[in-house]
Enzyme design. Structure first.
Site, PDB file in Angstrom:
ATOM      1  N   SER A 146       0.805  -1.230   0.000  1.00 55.22           N
ATOM      2  CA  SER A 146       0.000   0.000   0.000  1.00 55.22           C
ATOM      3  C   SER A 146       0.832   1.272   0.000  1.00 55.22           C
ATOM      4  O   SER A 146       0.330   2.321  -0.384  1.00 55.22           O
ATOM      5  CB  SER A 146      -0.970  -0.004   1.172  1.00 55.22           C
ATOM      6  OG  SER A 146      -0.298  -0.250   2.375  1.00 55.22           O
TER       7      SER A 146
ATOM      8  N   HIS B  49      -5.229  -2.967  -3.298  1.00 54.98           N
ATOM      9  CA  HIS B  49      -4.731  -2.044  -4.330  1.00 54.98           C
ATOM     10  C   HIS B  49      -4.466  -2.756  -5.658  1.00 54.98           C
ATOM     11  O   HIS B  49      -3.830  -2.192  -6.543  1.00 54.98           O
ATOM     12  CB  HIS B  49      -3.446  -1.360  -3.844  1.00 54.98           C
ATOM     13  CG  HIS B  49      -3.650  -0.607  -2.571  1.00 54.98           C
ATOM     14  ND1 HIS B  49      -4.179   0.658  -2.532  1.00 54.98           N
ATOM     15  CD2 HIS B  49      -3.431  -0.970  -1.283  1.00 54.98           C
ATOM     16  CE1 HIS B  49      -4.269   1.063  -1.275  1.00 54.98           C
ATOM     17  NE2 HIS B  49      -3.818   0.090  -0.498  1.00 54.98           N
TER      18      HIS B  49
ATOM     19  N   LYS C 275     -11.535   1.147  -2.710  1.00 49.39           N
ATOM     20  CA  LYS C 275     -10.475   1.781  -3.507  1.00 49.39           C
ATOM     21  C   LYS C 275     -10.928   1.881  -4.971  1.00 49.39           C
ATOM     22  O   LYS C 275     -11.748   2.740  -5.261  1.00 49.39           O
ATOM     23  CB  LYS C 275      -9.178   1.017  -3.289  1.00 49.39           C
ATOM     24  CG  LYS C 275      -8.936   0.828  -1.763  1.00 49.39           C
ATOM     25  CD  LYS C 275      -7.572   0.873  -1.327  1.00 49.39           C
ATOM     26  CE  LYS C 275      -7.435   0.518   0.151  1.00 49.39           C
ATOM     27  NZ  LYS C 275      -7.692   1.622   1.058  1.00 49.39           N
TER      28      LYS C 275
HETATM   29  C1  LIG Z   1      -3.585  -3.207   1.785  1.00 51.13           C
HETATM   30  C2  LIG Z   1      -4.795  -2.740   2.513  1.00 51.13           C
HETATM   31  N1  LIG Z   1      -5.565  -3.636   3.131  1.00 51.13           N
HETATM   32  C3  LIG Z   1      -6.676  -3.276   3.791  1.00 51.13           C
HETATM   33  C4  LIG Z   1      -7.056  -1.955   3.862  1.00 51.13           C
HETATM   34  C5  LIG Z   1      -8.283  -1.618   4.629  1.00 51.13           C
HETATM   35  O1  LIG Z   1      -9.352  -1.459   3.759  1.00 51.13           O
HETATM   36  P1  LIG Z   1     -10.558  -0.497   4.143  1.00 51.13           P
HETATM   37  O2  LIG Z   1     -10.104   0.890   3.889  1.00 51.13           O
HETATM   38  O3  LIG Z   1     -11.676  -0.939   3.264  1.00 51.13           O
HETATM   39  O4  LIG Z   1     -10.838  -0.729   5.579  1.00 51.13           O
HETATM   40  C6  LIG Z   1      -6.283  -0.976   3.213  1.00 51.13           C
HETATM   41  C7  LIG Z   1      -6.631   0.436   3.184  1.00 51.13           C
HETATM   42  O5  LIG Z   1      -7.073   1.157   3.897  1.00 51.13           O
HETATM   43  C8  LIG Z   1      -5.126  -1.382   2.543  1.00 51.13           C
HETATM   44  O6  LIG Z   1      -4.335  -0.474   1.965  1.00 51.13           O
END
Ligand SMILES: Cc1ncc(COP(=O)(O)O)c(C=O)c1O
Length: 398
Positions: free
Chosen positions: A187, A215, A246
């Site tokens: 990320s 992502h 996203k």
């Molecule tokens: C790699 C990754 N996993 C999980 C999440 C969590 O997802 P959410 O924003 O839907 O809670 C994010 C981002 O916030 C992320 O970048």
């Protein structure tokens, strides 16, 4: 008794806030005044958005919005209960079936956020002290929290380093069951997991494999279906997790896998069982976004082309050493290093009309601050070329 009478009891909290300010780690909100898109309104000004995870610009897409509104009108705003009580409507089921089809799996389960998915399913799957989780050192915080909530052992391997992972697997006795878990697209660094290496080790040592495609979905693979499509290895991962917050421009996490896996998670995951489910409007938005991506893969192609073009522009501006040699995802980290300078560069760019985030410790390691550029399919080549120039000037002047 009034809550504020004893001010002393809050001193530790003020001291911690002070410490964050001193180290340039204090965070504040930037309040946007309209929709999330390639241009946003901030403090009454039009800004070029280079920090959003809405990679396919679907938060503000007419078809997606219409479907959300239609479902709010027909099904109401809230779900009224958790999924296992009153919180499952036909749109939840339709979305799960569509997600499963999108990822080529038997079934899917939707969570309220990606965070709730990761932090819930890892302890559900690894619920015994005999279980072992092998986790990449740069995995997302929600995976780390999931590992912390498991009574099993967590073994952290060096970032995307399959030799280190194998060495750690060999050195570990797994008395229960073992899981290898990794971000698909990391990320902050925007690099892609070594999927062939990871699944080979999972097979060889009889471990479960899990990818977080937050992502990757809508971003990599010829038609945006994610990591397995990118590597042409369909069906190779046991547990495919992702989020609709996203590229899909909505909200909610998901897991796709075998029917048996999904049945197990519905029965065992606390963040699924004990939380009111997402409302119909959000579910409908995610469903419409999936339909748009299936019908219009050219959005994904434009995003991938924008990534190539933007990196070329950054190199032409003399920033080749600040960016990865091969950027292949919508996240392009621009190395700065010093936290204070990263904030200055980001502030400078804000003043120039560019919205781009400075990412600092603890999100990245201390002294390794970056500007995290995140691209959208709707950015134009001209906008990206101008942004690259502005970034180079801001770094030179900060
Ligand atoms: C790699 C990754 N996993 C999980 C999440 C969590 O997802 P959410 O924003 O839907 O809670 C994010 C981002 O916030 C992320 O970048």
């Amino acid at each position: 008794m009034q809550a504020s009478q004893n001010a002393d009891k809050w001193q530790w909290l003020e001291a911690e806030l002070q410490r964050l300010r001193q180290h340039n780690l204090y965070r504040t909100l930037k309040v946007l005044e309209g929709a999330q898109s390639s241009h946003v309104l901030w403090q009454g000004r039009d800004m070029l958005m280079l920090a959003s995870n809405a990679y396919l610009d679907l938060c503000n897409n007419d078809e997606v919005k219409r479907m959300a509104v239609q479902y709010i009108l027909s099904h109401g705003t809230g779900s009224g209960g958790s999924r296992l009580t009153t919180g499952t409507s036909d749109i939840h089921v339709q979305l799960e079936e569509t997600l499963a089809g999108f990822k080529g799996r038997e079934a899917a389960i939707v969570f309220n956020t990606g965070f709730a998915a990761n932090s819930g399913i890892i302890p559900a799957l690894c619920s015994s002290a005999d279980d072992v989780i092998f986790s990449d050192e740069l995995n997302h915080a929600s995976i780390i929290d999931g590992c912390r909530q498991s009574p099993g052992r967590t073994i952290v391997y060096r970032h995307n380093d399959m030799a280190d992972l194998e060495q750690k697997i060999k050195a570990t006795e797994v008395r229960g069951h073992g899981l290898i878990v990794s971000d698909a697209v990391f990320s902050m660094d925007g690099d892609i997991v070594d999927l062939p290496g990871l699944v080979q080790l999972a097979e060889k040592y009889n471990l479960l494999s899990m990818l977080d495609e937050a992502h990757a979905t809508g971003v990599i693979g010829r038609t945006g279906h994610g990591t397995e499509e990118h590597y042409n290895l369909p069906g190779c991962v046991d547990i495919l997790m992702g989020t609709m917050s996203k590229a899909l421009g909505a909200e909610g996490g998901y897991v796709c896998g075998s029917q048996k896996l999904i049945d197990f998670l519905r029965n065992k995951t606390r963040s699924y069982i004990f939380s009111t489910s997402l409302g119909p409007g959000t579910m409908a938005a995610a469903l419409a976004a999936l339909q748009v991506i299936e019908r219009e893969p050219q959005r994904v192609h434009r995003l991938q082309e924008n990534v190539r073009w933007f990196c070329q522009c950054l190199r032409q501006e003399g920033l080749a050493d600040n960016i990865p040699e091969q950027a292949a995802t919508a996240i392009i980290p621009i190395h700065i290093g010093d936290e204070a300078q990263a904030v200055r560069v980001s502030d400078h760019l804000l003043a120039e009309g560019y919205f781009i985030s400075a990412i600092r410790y603890p999100t990245v390691k201390r002294g390794q601050a970056i500007l995290r550029a995140a691209l959208m399919s709707s950015h134009t080549r001209q906008e990206l070329a101008q942004a690259a120039g502005a970034i180079a000037r801001a770094i030179a002047q900060s």
